[in-house]
Scaffold this motif. Sequence first.
Motif, PDB file in Angstrom:
ATOM      1  N   LYS A  35      15.151  -9.463   2.413  1.00 29.36           N
ATOM      2  CA  LYS A  35      14.159 -10.252   2.865  1.00 29.36           C
ATOM      3  C   LYS A  35      14.139 -11.041   4.207  1.00 29.36           C
ATOM      4  O   LYS A  35      13.315 -11.183   4.795  1.00 29.36           O
ATOM      5  CB  LYS A  35      13.989 -11.276   1.832  1.00 29.36           C
ATOM      6  N   SER A  36      15.323 -11.362   4.596  1.00 33.92           N
ATOM      7  CA  SER A  36      15.684 -11.903   5.934  1.00 33.92           C
ATOM      8  C   SER A  36      15.290 -10.776   7.075  1.00 33.92           C
ATOM      9  O   SER A  36      14.718 -11.172   7.871  1.00 33.92           O
ATOM     10  CB  SER A  36      17.191 -12.018   5.958  1.00 33.92           C
ATOM     11  N   THR A  37      15.486  -9.738   6.824  1.00 34.02           N
ATOM     12  CA  THR A  37      15.358  -8.500   7.733  1.00 34.02           C
ATOM     13  C   THR A  37      13.688  -8.359   7.897  1.00 34.02           C
ATOM     14  O   THR A  37      13.131  -8.318   8.998  1.00 34.02           O
ATOM     15  CB  THR A  37      15.817  -7.484   7.434  1.00 34.02           C
ATOM     16  N   VAL A  38      13.018  -8.186   6.890  1.00 36.67           N
ATOM     17  CA  VAL A  38      11.627  -8.039   6.601  1.00 36.67           C
ATOM     18  C   VAL A  38      10.799  -9.313   7.382  1.00 36.67           C
ATOM     19  O   VAL A  38       9.939  -9.391   7.921  1.00 36.67           O
ATOM     20  CB  VAL A  38      11.131  -7.585   5.338  1.00 36.67           C
ATOM     21  N   SER A  39      11.289 -10.504   6.850  1.00 38.74           N
ATOM     22  CA  SER A  39      10.715 -11.844   7.293  1.00 38.74           C
ATOM     23  C   SER A  39      10.805 -11.898   8.877  1.00 38.74           C
ATOM     24  O   SER A  39      10.003 -12.364   9.493  1.00 38.74           O
ATOM     25  CB  SER A  39      11.180 -13.059   6.631  1.00 38.74           C
ATOM     26  N   SER A  40      12.085 -11.658   9.468  1.00 37.35           N
ATOM     27  CA  SER A  40      12.411 -11.714  10.830  1.00 37.35           C
ATOM     28  C   SER A  40      11.378 -10.585  11.773  1.00 37.35           C
ATOM     29  O   SER A  40      10.947 -11.251  12.884  1.00 37.35           O
ATOM     30  CB  SER A  40      13.546 -11.534  11.141  1.00 37.35           C
ATOM     31  N   TRP A  41      11.502  -9.513  11.116  1.00 37.81           N
ATOM     32  CA  TRP A  41      10.735  -8.582  11.898  1.00 37.81           C
ATOM     33  C   TRP A  41       8.960  -9.043  11.838  1.00 37.81           C
ATOM     34  O   TRP A  41       8.414  -8.745  12.906  1.00 37.81           O
ATOM     35  CB  TRP A  41      10.927  -7.298  11.005  1.00 37.81           C
ATOM     36  N   LEU A  42       8.700  -9.283  10.708  1.00 40.08           N
ATOM     37  CA  LEU A  42       7.167  -9.900  10.576  1.00 40.08           C
ATOM     38  C   LEU A  42       6.939 -11.060  11.574  1.00 40.08           C
ATOM     39  O   LEU A  42       5.894 -10.905  12.209  1.00 40.08           O
ATOM     40  CB  LEU A  42       6.748 -10.481   9.270  1.00 40.08           C
ATOM     41  N   SER A  43       7.860 -11.890  11.706  1.00 46.46           N
ATOM     42  CA  SER A  43       7.512 -13.144  12.607  1.00 46.46           C
ATOM     43  C   SER A  43       7.497 -12.539  13.967  1.00 46.46           C
ATOM     44  O   SER A  43       6.806 -13.235  14.843  1.00 46.46           O
ATOM     45  CB  SER A  43       8.978 -14.121  12.500  1.00 46.46           C
ATOM     46  N   PHE A  44       8.451 -11.617  14.332  1.00 48.84           N
ATOM     47  CA  PHE A  44       8.557 -10.869  15.641  1.00 48.84           C
ATOM     48  C   PHE A  44       7.106 -10.410  16.019  1.00 48.84           C
ATOM     49  O   PHE A  44       6.657 -10.497  16.993  1.00 48.84           O
ATOM     50  CB  PHE A  44       9.899 -10.147  15.699  1.00 48.84           C
TER      51      PHE A  44
END
Length: 219
Positions: free
Chosen positions: A130-139
Amino acid sequence: MNEKFLKFKNKCFTILGLGISGIASLDYLLKVASETKIKIFVSDTRSLDSLPEKLRQKLDSNKECLDYEFGSVHSEKCLESDYLLVSPGINPQEKIILDAKKAKVQVFTELELASQMMNKYICITGTNGKSTVSSWLSFVLESPLCGNIGIPCLEVLNSSDNKDDWYVLETSSFQLAHSNHLKPKIAAITNITPDHITWHGSWEEYINSKFKITEYQDS
């Protein structure tokens, strides 16, 4: 002040636990208190002396809208509020939470309160990823990232001019366990494997907490 907060005018909030999310809640509520006439009650099982001096000064300098208690238990004064803002680490089966629900006090997390003032937000949860996906989406979206990633949503909301664009919220099973109003435009569950079973009480309850991310969505 976010105009969506006006629906909470003249209400009383209890902040249960002054951790990272509790302090973010306190800062936000103090910022809007004079305009909305809200009242704030803080309850923490630690001793007052254990808090940083700056935080103790903040509590003492806002007594016109703020009251507090520190000690070994949360008192029944917590139940005199309209809303109970719960630290995500507090188990839903703790007595004060069950008593609040019986007394018809609405139980929120800081994340859930913040989400009600966002126009568009995406929620991501899962046991892993979830952290990886969330960070990617934010970027990719160039949107603020907050939630379980370690940045309180109210802190981001408090400092952001981002009124119409997306927010990306990483949500944990602890936060979702207390959620009853979360309604993201888009939600994703990366995966679910056994984790935090002792805290949730069972594998089924852990799964149920994850699926709360979609429970209040519409078409």
